[in-house]
Structure formats: structure tokens, C-alpha cells
Design an enzyme around this catalytic site. Structure first.
Site, PDB file in Angstrom:
ATOM      1  N   GLY A 250     -13.431  26.112  45.887  1.00 27.67           N
ATOM      2  CA  GLY A 250     -14.876  26.109  46.056  1.00 27.67           C
ATOM      3  C   GLY A 250     -15.341  24.957  46.906  1.00 27.67           C
ATOM      4  N   PRO A 251     -16.600  24.974  47.319  1.00 28.41           N
ATOM      5  CA  PRO A 251     -17.153  23.889  48.135  1.00 28.41           C
ATOM      6  C   PRO A 251     -17.156  22.568  47.378  1.00 28.41           C
ATOM      7  CG  PRO A 251     -18.584  25.831  48.148  1.00 28.41           C
ATOM      8  CD  PRO A 251     -17.567  26.039  47.081  1.00 28.41           C
ATOM      9  N   GLY A 253     -18.326  19.401  45.348  1.00 31.97           N
ATOM     10  CA  GLY A 253     -19.420  19.120  44.426  1.00 31.97           C
ATOM     11  C   GLY A 253     -19.782  20.239  43.488  1.00 31.97           C
ATOM     12  N   GLY A 255     -17.972  21.342  40.895  1.00 28.49           N
ATOM     13  CA  GLY A 255     -17.538  21.118  39.518  1.00 28.49           C
ATOM     14  C   GLY A 255     -16.099  21.481  39.235  1.00 28.49           C
ATOM     15  N   LYS A 256     -15.228  21.494  40.239  1.00 27.74           N
ATOM     16  CA  LYS A 256     -13.826  21.854  40.007  1.00 27.74           C
ATOM     17  C   LYS A 256     -13.123  20.795  39.164  1.00 27.74           C
ATOM     18  CE  LYS A 256     -13.055  22.055  44.437  1.00 27.74           C
ATOM     19  NZ  LYS A 256     -14.441  21.811  44.894  1.00 27.74           N
ATOM     20  N   GLU A 474     -43.399  20.166  65.756  1.00 26.73           N
ATOM     21  CA  GLU A 474     -43.340  20.637  64.368  1.00 26.73           C
ATOM     22  C   GLU A 474     -44.361  21.735  64.121  1.00 26.73           C
ATOM     23  OE1 GLU A 474     -40.950  19.807  62.557  1.00 26.73           O
ATOM     24  OE2 GLU A 474     -40.218  18.212  63.852  1.00 26.73           O
TER      25      GLU A 474
END
Length: 691
Positions: A250-251, A253, A255-256, A474
Site C-alpha cells: 500500500g501507499p 502512511g 498503516g502497514k 487564481e
């Protein structure tokens, strides 16, 4: 009872008895002897073993001693120092009182009593002869020349370098022993031992599955492994076997590693934790040796779990090394890991848990069934998962009464678990900086803005011409986001410099799994709105659209080469999701196709730019009003666009109502209150990965 516990606590690790004062008896250390020897050397050198004559100069010698006929004799030592001996009957005179009241530095009565340094013997003799010209023959002081050797200094001069070299060698030896072998008996001979940390029942790991929020599917997969270790007969009686390996992908951050910590806290079996980089060492064969030692320890403690974090450091595909090494140490380590996971020797009771965010570079042999039987994808959290994660991280945060946590979950699409933890911590810091007693909604909104866009730089010097350019830039983004159907809903626009951007627009992207051509096309038009607005109003363009052009170019190339959204190229994708072509030297298409791809990309970008310019030209009056409002207030919100352009004709994608909130910042203009619907900054900042 208290005294008994105290005595028990004061016993040393080896069972030593406490001393009379209740403290530990100091252990004997060989370094104490080294220290005492060094102190003795220093004391001998500084204080010496004999008398310490008083140092004077030649003028004092001539005035106070030579003319008073106090001198018995003079010794010139090694042609550089003159020692003065005073007659015994003159030592008690007042002018010599300072000789014997200096403690350890006092001179001996037998002499020498004074000394001074001479420049050269010839000069000293000339000056002494001139000073005694008027003396009688029996008053002239004789001079003796002696040679002495300082054996201590000579010995120390060749012993000291040896001591220094030995000390440096011992220091390096111990550091290598600690770094390479992890300490313990054997020192440097432990270099091939595993550096994994073991956690068991006594380790008191405090994290469990209750602390892991949002990863319900991943937790179910991992909890099954934990349940097998607790009650294996439930599975074995049906002929089932526990998976040998579980890979968390997973990416960053998401929670792995936290999930692995929860497994360590729940499993109640030995848990070995090690990083993939711990196997890599400068010594040949060390990585493979550590792999063997790790699995040997694991088999002795079976059933157990081995967790390898960032396994891509050691598990990269073989033959893909850009260094072109013929005998790569990392590949030898990977071969040993493959053998230990599924080789001839049985590996019963050892479950391998690994985590990586680069599964595309892992070796295929590592990912096959029998080694990693399961791959658990830990993705970015969705709305409900973000709500659960916020509840976990807000346990220790003192919130205002009736605080709506679901509001925060809706305002943070694409945030990972680590980002959410950072938001909660940053909001608490902002509230403390404002001397508040609790953390409110505005603190969280400011924290989200700071994390996405960076710190506000209100003191940055910007000329009025540059400020007008930024305002119209903007305003172009904001106008198109309001007029286009598939554009992301606007939250607010600011021309206050923040981070590396001079201005920014915040949007609240729709959480979707697939994106259509029309949606991509509208997003490209919004991104090009800033440059087209500059060209319409100033007849020139600036460098402020760099980030917009970069994103549009990447998006256009992705539409043509990845998603098959080009009529001329057709339904062809050159994207390699396996990552196996990372180090190839050839493109998967011909030069003529590459030329066609470039033409298609340019046509898509030009078409989006023309559409953006046409829409802004037809709504130039509203664009100018919006830019003037930006110059006046510096920060405007979606309600301001509604007053200028009217309500959006398209159905609103987000269901979050606008929240009325007072703004504590002075840069929000003269309005007393603003409707704040904080989201994610897209303009002039790199895109975050969406949920």
C-alpha cells in the site's frame, strides 16, 4: 514492606548483594586501572617528584641576588636554563620568603632555588660579565655547565603514540562489534548474526487491533493468521494449512507497520521484527548469513511470526540492478531468503509477514504462492474509514463540546492515516498557540490548510503588479471550476503566499474509483484557467503556471499512452504495472508512434486551453469582479463566487453543507464571518493521491 522492596530493587542484575547504604555495590572495571595510571602520569608530569624552583627573569636575578651577593653558584642546564643556588645563610632574608610557602610547588632548601631561561650561552656570559665588572675576585660567581636528560619525557614521547593507536583500535573494534554484531559475546564475530528484535508475552506490546482503525478487510486477513496461531486445531482438522507468508502492500502512511505492531500485540507468540535494510552489509555473505540465523532463531521459537519491514530493500527483482554487478550481495541475500521461505527443509510454524510500498519491483519468485500466499492491499481510507481513524487519534485531544468528527472526515479526501494523525497533532498545536482551552473546528481547518499548502508567508514582499497577476491567475481557476460541470467543487481561493506557492485554490474532490474523459478534460481546463486569464487580461503570460502546465502535461500523456483515450492511438496502453521494464533501454513503441503521441498530447492540451480561454472571455466581467475581490480580501470562499456568477447549474457532488464559522485571521478581509468548507489544495501544488 517498603524497605524489603527497596532492597530487592537495589540488587544488581547478577544477583549481587546491596551495600550498607541500600545502593548497588560498584562493579570492578578494568578501565579504572587505566584511569589511575593516566592520572599518575599526569601528576608526575605536572607536580614532579623533587623541588620546584621559582621562575624569575635576568633583571630580578641581577638586581635582587647578584648585586646583594646572595648567590652561591649558577648551573646552566643543557645550554638553555640557568639554575640559581642561594647561600644558606641568606635564605631566611625577607626577599627570599616566597620560596617555601607555595605548598607542593615549594623549593627545597638545598636548591636549586630559582631559574630563568637564557637565549644563548654567549649572550648570558656577556651580560653576567658586565654585571660583575665592579666585583672583587672573591665575589665573582662561578658558572657550571651540566647536561641532563628527561627520561620520563623521552619514554612518554614514544609510548604516548602507541597508547593513542591502541585506544583508537579498541574504540573502532568495539564500534564495529556493536554495529555489525549487535554486541554480546564474540564481538565482531557476531557480524553474521540476525539483528531482529524479538517480542513475546513479556515484552508488553501495548498496540492491538483496537488501535488500528479503518483497515477492516486487512484486519480480517491478518486476524485469521493470529487465530490460527491461537487455535490451530480448528483449521488443521479440516486439512487446512496456514499461509506461509503475508505481504502488506500500500501507499506510504496507510498503516502497514501499525498493523504488524497490532499482530505482535495480539498473537501471544514470539514476534521477530527486522527491516529489509538490516540484511544489507558491506561484508560479502553477511546478508545471507543473517537470513539463515533469523530463520534458525524463528524455528527454535516456533510457532512464531517474522516481520520484515520495507522488504523491497532486499527483495528487488534479480537482474534488474542498474549497477551491473556480476555477484551482487543483495541478490545472494534474496536467494537465501527464497530458500528459507520455501526450500527443501520444512519451515513449519514460521509465518513471514512483510510490508512494502513498492510491490512492483519485487522479484516474481518472492511473490509466488508458497512463499507469500496472500497479498493484502492496504489502500488510502475512504470516508467511513477516515472517520474511524479520526476517532482513534482524537482520544487524547481535548475537543470543544458537540464537536462533529464526521465533518473532518469529509474534508480530508485522499489523506492517509499518517496524514490524519498529523492533522490532529497540528490542530492541537495551533489551539495551544492561540491560548485556547480546547481544540475547535477552525483549528482543524487551519491545520489541514497548513499541511496541504504549507505555512503562510504574510511578510513576503510582492509588488502590486505581481499581486494583480496572481489575483487574476487564481480568479481564472476559480471561475472555470464554477462554470464547468465535472470540475471539483471550489472551497476557497487565496493570494496569500503559502509554502512555495504565491497563490492557491482549494477544492473538495469527489471520491471516485474511475474517471471519464469528460472529467479529465474539465480538470485540465480548470488547471489552464490561470494562464489563460493572464493572457486575456494582461496580453502576456508569466512563470506562475509552471505547476499547472506540469500537471496538465502528465495528465494528457496519461490519457494517450495509459488510458487509451486518443482516437488516433486507439485502445492501447503502454503502462507496465508489473514494473519489470524499469531498466530497459527501449520504448515499447516506434519513433513514428512517439511522434503521433506528441501530436495527440499537444492537440488535447491546446483544445483544453482554447476552451478555457473562450469561457473566461465570455465571463470576463465576472472574472474581473472576482479578481478585484481577491485583491481586496485576499481570501474568498464559494459563497463569494455564488454572488458573482449565481448558483451552479450542475448538481453538487459533495453532500457536506457549508459550515458557518468565524475566521480568527486578519487576512480574511473585512467580512465578520465566512462559510468555510475546507478541502484540499489542488492549484499550484502537486496533487495528492486520491482515495
Amino acid at each position: 514492606m517498603f524497605d524489603q522492596n527497596k532492597n530487592q530493587d537495589n540488587r544488581d542484575d547478577k544477583g549481587g548483594k546491596p551495600d550498607d547504604s541500600g545502593g548497588k555495590k560498584p562493579k570492578f572495571n578494568l578501565y579504572w586501572i587505566y584511569g589511575l595510571i593516566a592520572l599518575a602520569f599526569i601528576a608526575i608530569q605536572v607536580f614532579g617528584t623533587g623541588s620546584r624552583p621559582l621562575e624569575i627573569n635576568f633583571q630580578q636575578f641581577e638586581r635582587d641576588m647578584l648585586r646583594n651577593h646572595d648567590i652561591e653558584k649558577i648551573e646552566v642546564v643543557n645550554r638553555e636554563k640557568a639554575r640559581i643556588y642561594i647561600k644558606q645563610e641568606r635564605l631566611d632574608l625577607p626577599r627570599h620568603e616566597g620560596l617555601f610557602d607555595r605548598g607542593l610547588s615549594s623549593a627545597s632548601r638545598s636548591g636549586p632555588h630559582y631559574f630563568f631561561t637564557i637565549g644563548s650561552v654567549e649572550l648570558f656570559e656577556d651580560r653576567l660579565r658586565e654585571a660583575q665588572e665592579d666585583f672583587s675576585q672573591d665575589q665573582i660567581v662561578s658558572v657550571n655547565y651540566v647536561s641532563e636528560r628527561d627520561y620520563f619525557s623521552d619514554v612518554l614521547s614514544w609510548l604516548l603514540p602507541i597508547f593513542i593507536l591502541v585506544a583508537i583500535w579498541l574504540f573502532i573494534f568495539r564500534r564495529m562489534s556493536g554495529a555489525a554484531g549487535g554486541g554480546g559475546p564474540g564481538g565482531i564475530f557476531n557480524v553474521g548474526k540476525s539483528k531482529a528484535k524479538m517480542f513475546d508475552k513479556e515484552s508488553n506490546v501495548k498496540i492491538d487491533f483496537k488501535d488500528v482503525a479503518g483497515l477492516e478487510e486487512a484486519k480480517m486477513e491478518v486476524m485469521e493468521v493470529v487465530d490460527f496461531l491461537k487455535t490451530p486445531q480448528k483449521y488443521t482438522q479440516l486439512g487446512g494449512k496456514i499461509p506461509k507468508g503475508v505481504l502488506l502492500v500500500g501507499p506510504p502512511g496507510t498503516g502497514k507497520t501499525l498493523l504488524a505492531k497490532a499482530v505482535a500485540g495480539e498473537a501471544n507468540v514470539p514476534f521477530f521484527s527486522i527491516s529489509g535494510s538490516d540484511f544489507v552489509e558491506m561484508f560479502v555473505g553477511v546478508g545471507a548469513s543473517r537470513v539463515r540465523d533469523l530463520f534458525k532463531q524463528a524455528k527454535d521459537k516456533a510457532p512464531c511470526i517474522v516481520f520484515i519491514d520495507e522488504i523491497d530493500a532486499v527483495g528487488r527483482a534479480r537482474g534488474k540492478n542498474p549497477g551491473f554487478g556480476a555477484n551482487d550481495e543483495r541478490e545472494n541475500t534474496l536467494n537465501q531468503l527464497l530458500t528459507e521461505m520455501d526450500g527443501f527443509e520444512p519451515n513449519l510454524g514460521v509465518i513471514l509477514l512483510a510490508a512494502t510500498n513498492r510491490a512492483d519491483v519485487l522479484d516474481r519468485a518472492l511473490l509466488r504462492a508458497g512463499r507469500f500466499d496472500r497479498q493484502i492491499h492496504v489502500e488510502l481510507p475512504d470516508l467511513n474509514e477516515r472517520l474511524e481513524i479520526f476517532k482513534v487519534h482524537l482520544r487524547t485531544v481535548k475537543l470543544e463540546e458537540d464537536f462533529d468528527i464526521s465533518f473532518l472526515a469529509k474534508q480530508t479526501p485522499g489523506f492517509s492515516g499518517a496524514d490524519i494523525a498529523n492533522v490532529c497533532n497540528e490542530a492541537a498545536l495551533i489551539a495551544a498557540r492561540r491560548n485556547k482551552k480546547s481544540v475547535g473546528k477552525q483549528d482543524f481547518l487551519d491545520a489541514i490548510d497548513r499541511i496541504i499548502g504549507g505555512l503562510e508567508r504574510k511578510n513576503k514582499i510582492i509588488s502590486m503588479e505581481e499581486k494583480r497577476t496572481i489575483a487574476y491567475h487564481e480568479a481564472g481557476h476559480a471561475t472555470l471550476s464554477w462554470l464547468l460541470e465535472h470540475a471539483n467543487p471550489l472551497v476557497k481561493v487565496t493570494i496569500i503566499p503559502r509554502g512555495r506557492s504565491l497563490g492557491a485554490a482549494w477544492y473538495l474532490p469527489e471520491e471516485r474509483q474511475i474517471t471519464t474523459t469528460e472529467q479529465l478534460y474539465d480538470e485540465m481546463c480548470v488547471a489552464l484557467g490561470g494562464r489563460s486569464s493572464e493572457e486575456i487580461n494582461f496580453k502576456k503570460v508569466s512563470t506562475g503556471a509552471l505547476n499547472d502546465l506540469e500537471r496538465v502535461t502528465k495528465q494528457a500523456y496519461a490519457m494517450v499512452t495509459y488510458f487509451g483515450m486518443s482516437k488516433k492511438i486507439g485502445n492501447i496502453s503502454y503502462y507496465d504495472s508489473s514494473g519489470q521494464n524499469e531498466y530497459t533501454f527501449s520504448k515499447p513503441y516506434s519513433d513514428s508512434t512517439a511522434e503521433l503521441i506528441d501530436k495527440e498530447v499537444k492537440e488535447i492540451v491546446d483544445k483544453a486551453y482554447r476552451r478555457a480561454k473562450d469561457l473566461l472571455t465570455r465571463n470576463s466581467e465576472g472574472l474581473s469582479r472576482l479578481a478585484d475581490l481577491l485583491l481586496e480580501k485576499e481570501v474568498i470562499f464559494s459563497e463569494d463566487l455564488e454572488k458573482i456568477f449565481g448558483k451552479r447549474k450542475f448538481k453538487k457532488k459533495d453532500t457536506e453543507p457549508l459550515i458557518r464559522q468565524k475566521s480568527p485571521d486578519n487576512n480574511a478581509g473585512t467580512a465578520k464571518e465566512k462559510k468555510i468548507d475546507a478541502g484540499r489544495e489542488v492549484d499550484d501544488l502537486p496533487d495528492r493521491e486520491r482515495a
